[in-house]
Design a protein around this motif. Structure first.
Motif, PDB file in Angstrom:
ATOM      1  N   TYR A 122      -7.185 -79.844  15.150  1.00 26.38           N
ATOM      2  CA  TYR A 122      -6.013 -79.138  15.262  1.00 26.38           C
ATOM      3  C   TYR A 122      -6.070 -78.680  16.760  1.00 26.38           C
ATOM      4  O   TYR A 122      -5.504 -77.318  16.815  1.00 26.38           O
ATOM      5  N   GLY A 123      -6.403 -79.370  17.684  1.00 26.63           N
ATOM      6  CA  GLY A 123      -6.387 -78.796  18.984  1.00 26.63           C
ATOM      7  C   GLY A 123      -7.240 -77.613  19.502  1.00 26.63           C
ATOM      8  O   GLY A 123      -7.470 -77.129  20.602  1.00 26.63           O
ATOM      9  N   MET A 124      -8.145 -77.224  18.487  1.00 28.02           N
ATOM     10  CA  MET A 124      -9.065 -76.121  18.677  1.00 28.02           C
ATOM     11  C   MET A 124     -10.718 -76.838  19.096  1.00 28.02           C
ATOM     12  O   MET A 124     -10.869 -77.622  18.476  1.00 28.02           O
ATOM     13  N   PRO A 125     -11.394 -76.112  19.777  1.00 32.77           N
ATOM     14  CA  PRO A 125     -12.755 -76.615  20.003  1.00 32.77           C
ATOM     15  C   PRO A 125     -13.386 -76.509  18.764  1.00 32.77           C
ATOM     16  O   PRO A 125     -13.287 -75.452  17.939  1.00 32.77           O
ATOM     17  N   ALA A 126     -14.280 -77.457  18.152  1.00 33.20           N
ATOM     18  CA  ALA A 126     -14.690 -77.427  16.734  1.00 33.20           C
ATOM     19  C   ALA A 126     -15.996 -78.334  16.594  1.00 33.20           C
ATOM     20  O   ALA A 126     -16.294 -79.145  17.571  1.00 33.20           O
ATOM     21  N   LEU A 127     -16.853 -78.063  15.605  1.00 35.51           N
ATOM     22  CA  LEU A 127     -17.929 -78.947  15.212  1.00 35.51           C
ATOM     23  C   LEU A 127     -17.320 -79.911  14.230  1.00 35.51           C
ATOM     24  O   LEU A 127     -16.451 -79.633  13.542  1.00 35.51           O
ATOM     25  N   VAL A 128     -17.528 -81.357  14.378  1.00 34.23           N
ATOM     26  CA  VAL A 128     -17.038 -82.242  13.883  1.00 34.23           C
ATOM     27  C   VAL A 128     -18.127 -83.038  13.114  1.00 34.23           C
ATOM     28  O   VAL A 128     -19.052 -83.254  13.474  1.00 34.23           O
ATOM     29  N   TYR A 129     -17.848 -83.111  11.610  1.00 37.03           N
ATOM     30  CA  TYR A 129     -18.881 -83.380  10.927  1.00 37.03           C
ATOM     31  C   TYR A 129     -18.517 -84.939  10.246  1.00 37.03           C
ATOM     32  O   TYR A 129     -17.240 -84.694   9.504  1.00 37.03           O
ATOM     33  N   ARG A 130     -19.247 -86.056  10.245  1.00 32.82           N
ATOM     34  CA  ARG A 130     -18.657 -87.394  10.014  1.00 32.82           C
ATOM     35  C   ARG A 130     -17.048 -87.660  10.023  1.00 32.82           C
ATOM     36  O   ARG A 130     -16.390 -88.161   9.390  1.00 32.82           O
ATOM     37  N   VAL A 162     -19.032 -65.426  18.838  1.00 34.44           N
ATOM     38  CA  VAL A 162     -18.493 -66.794  18.449  1.00 34.44           C
ATOM     39  C   VAL A 162     -19.800 -67.635  18.542  1.00 34.44           C
ATOM     40  O   VAL A 162     -19.865 -68.643  17.413  1.00 34.44           O
ATOM     41  N   GLU A 163     -20.749 -67.699  19.355  1.00 33.63           N
ATOM     42  CA  GLU A 163     -21.847 -68.761  19.379  1.00 33.63           C
ATOM     43  C   GLU A 163     -22.603 -68.543  18.176  1.00 33.63           C
ATOM     44  O   GLU A 163     -23.298 -69.644  17.554  1.00 33.63           O
ATOM     45  N   HIS A 164     -22.927 -67.362  17.752  1.00 36.37           N
ATOM     46  CA  HIS A 164     -23.661 -67.084  16.352  1.00 36.37           C
ATOM     47  C   HIS A 164     -23.373 -67.709  15.352  1.00 36.37           C
ATOM     48  O   HIS A 164     -24.144 -68.429  14.551  1.00 36.37           O
ATOM     49  N   VAL A 165     -21.832 -67.843  15.255  1.00 38.00           N
ATOM     50  CA  VAL A 165     -21.305 -68.524  13.959  1.00 38.00           C
ATOM     51  C   VAL A 165     -21.447 -70.066  14.336  1.00 38.00           C
ATOM     52  O   VAL A 165     -21.818 -70.883  13.365  1.00 38.00           O
ATOM     53  N   TYR A 166     -21.264 -70.716  15.368  1.00 36.58           N
ATOM     54  CA  TYR A 166     -21.572 -72.028  15.510  1.00 36.58           C
ATOM     55  C   TYR A 166     -23.026 -72.290  15.481  1.00 36.58           C
ATOM     56  O   TYR A 166     -23.382 -73.126  14.766  1.00 36.58           O
ATOM     57  N   ASP A 167     -23.937 -71.510  15.842  1.00 35.34           N
ATOM     58  CA  ASP A 167     -25.250 -71.647  15.840  1.00 35.34           C
ATOM     59  C   ASP A 167     -25.679 -71.853  14.109  1.00 35.34           C
ATOM     60  O   ASP A 167     -26.432 -72.698  13.618  1.00 35.34           O
ATOM     61  N   LEU A 168     -25.185 -70.740  13.258  1.00 34.84           N
ATOM     62  CA  LEU A 168     -25.278 -70.957  11.876  1.00 34.84           C
ATOM     63  C   LEU A 168     -24.799 -72.194  11.107  1.00 34.84           C
ATOM     64  O   LEU A 168     -25.501 -73.056  10.547  1.00 34.84           O
ATOM     65  N   ALA A 169     -23.619 -72.740  11.587  1.00 34.52           N
ATOM     66  CA  ALA A 169     -22.982 -74.019  11.273  1.00 34.52           C
ATOM     67  C   ALA A 169     -23.890 -75.124  11.610  1.00 34.52           C
ATOM     68  O   ALA A 169     -24.198 -76.117  10.757  1.00 34.52           O
ATOM     69  N   SER A 188     -14.278 -74.459  13.229  1.00 34.74           N
ATOM     70  CA  SER A 188     -13.780 -73.711  14.696  1.00 34.74           C
ATOM     71  C   SER A 188     -14.098 -72.317  14.413  1.00 34.74           C
ATOM     72  O   SER A 188     -13.644 -71.743  13.551  1.00 34.74           O
ATOM     73  N   VAL A 189     -14.211 -71.864  15.756  1.00 29.72           N
ATOM     74  CA  VAL A 189     -14.349 -70.558  15.634  1.00 29.72           C
ATOM     75  C   VAL A 189     -13.584 -70.023  17.226  1.00 29.72           C
ATOM     76  O   VAL A 189     -14.163 -70.465  18.156  1.00 29.72           O
ATOM     77  N   LYS A 190     -12.780 -69.269  17.042  1.00 27.91           N
ATOM     78  CA  LYS A 190     -12.029 -69.027  18.325  1.00 27.91           C
ATOM     79  C   LYS A 190     -11.623 -67.533  18.558  1.00 27.91           C
ATOM     80  O   LYS A 190     -11.308 -66.727  17.356  1.00 27.91           O
ATOM     81  N   ARG A 191     -11.684 -67.173  19.728  1.00 25.05           N
ATOM     82  CA  ARG A 191     -11.272 -65.512  20.089  1.00 25.05           C
ATOM     83  C   ARG A 191     -10.036 -65.519  20.277  1.00 25.05           C
ATOM     84  O   ARG A 191      -9.143 -66.398  21.142  1.00 25.05           O
ATOM     85  N   ASP A 232     -17.784 -75.812  26.297  1.00 27.26           N
ATOM     86  CA  ASP A 232     -16.746 -75.597  27.452  1.00 27.26           C
ATOM     87  C   ASP A 232     -16.220 -74.231  26.899  1.00 27.26           C
ATOM     88  O   ASP A 232     -15.884 -73.212  27.873  1.00 27.26           O
ATOM     89  N   TYR A 233     -15.699 -74.097  25.809  1.00 20.39           N
ATOM     90  CA  TYR A 233     -15.318 -72.975  25.297  1.00 20.39           C
ATOM     91  C   TYR A 233     -15.961 -71.830  25.401  1.00 20.39           C
ATOM     92  O   TYR A 233     -15.495 -70.809  25.832  1.00 20.39           O
ATOM     93  N   LEU A 234     -17.179 -71.851  24.889  1.00 21.49           N
ATOM     94  CA  LEU A 234     -18.059 -70.721  25.015  1.00 21.49           C
ATOM     95  C   LEU A 234     -18.199 -70.240  26.377  1.00 21.49           C
ATOM     96  O   LEU A 234     -18.400 -69.004  26.551  1.00 21.49           O
ATOM     97  N   ALA A 235     -18.379 -71.132  27.328  1.00 20.57           N
ATOM     98  CA  ALA A 235     -18.279 -70.659  28.761  1.00 20.57           C
ATOM     99  C   ALA A 235     -17.448 -69.768  29.402  1.00 20.57           C
ATOM    100  O   ALA A 235     -17.555 -69.019  30.346  1.00 20.57           O
ATOM    101  N   GLU A 236     -16.266 -69.946  28.804  1.00 20.69           N
ATOM    102  CA  GLU A 236     -15.157 -69.219  29.216  1.00 20.69           C
ATOM    103  C   GLU A 236     -14.940 -67.635  28.682  1.00 20.69           C
ATOM    104  O   GLU A 236     -14.104 -66.910  28.957  1.00 20.69           O
ATOM    105  N   LEU A 237     -15.804 -67.390  27.719  1.00 23.10           N
ATOM    106  CA  LEU A 237     -15.829 -66.124  26.919  1.00 23.10           C
ATOM    107  C   LEU A 237     -16.542 -65.096  27.627  1.00 23.10           C
ATOM    108  O   LEU A 237     -17.258 -65.217  28.275  1.00 23.10           O
TER     109      LEU A 237
END
Length: 114
Positions: free
Chosen positions: A39-47, A19-26, A53-56, A6-11
């Motif tokens: 902490y209120g930011m879109p993020a990848l959550v693990y376990r 931003v997407e490249h960093v998420y892809d690497l993660a 989180s990567v944010k503009r 959802d966040y990426l679609a807004e950028l």
């Protein structure tokens, strides 16, 4: 804010690519990470814990691994970047090196794995 997608679609396209490249690497490091928030930011959550989180923002793109220790693993490799205790900031036209992003995410993943 919703999920990472959802966040990426807004950028703007240029910001989205950076931003997407960093998420892809993660996702390469933690393929089972899920989209969520940290902490209120879109993020990848693990376990069940926020991994990254990567944010503009108005002035930069911020990478937030939710861990000062994870940032310290790569900070010495970023002498020209804006690095803070728990954040690495960069500009879309000066992206972080892929190996540094992978090292950052690997360090955070190892912390979560305990």
């Amino acid at each position: 804010m919703g999920t990472v997608d959802d966040y990426l679609a807004e950028l703007d396209p240029a910001d989205r690519a950076a931003v997407e490249h960093v998420y892809d690497l993660a996702r390469e490091i933690a393929p089972d990470a899920e989209q969520g928030t940290g902490y209120g930011m879109p993020a990848l959550v693990y376990r069940g814990k926020p991994l990254l989180s990567v944010k503009r923002t108005r002035k930069h793109i911020g990478v937030y691994p939710f861990s000062a220790a994870a940032v310290s693993v790569v900070a010495h490799e970023l002498p020209d970047s804006d690095v803070d205790k728990g954040t690495i900031r960069f500009q879309p036209d000066q992206p972080l090196r892929d190996d540094l992003v992978r090292a950052l995410v690997s360090a955070r993943k190892a912390q979560i794995d305990g």
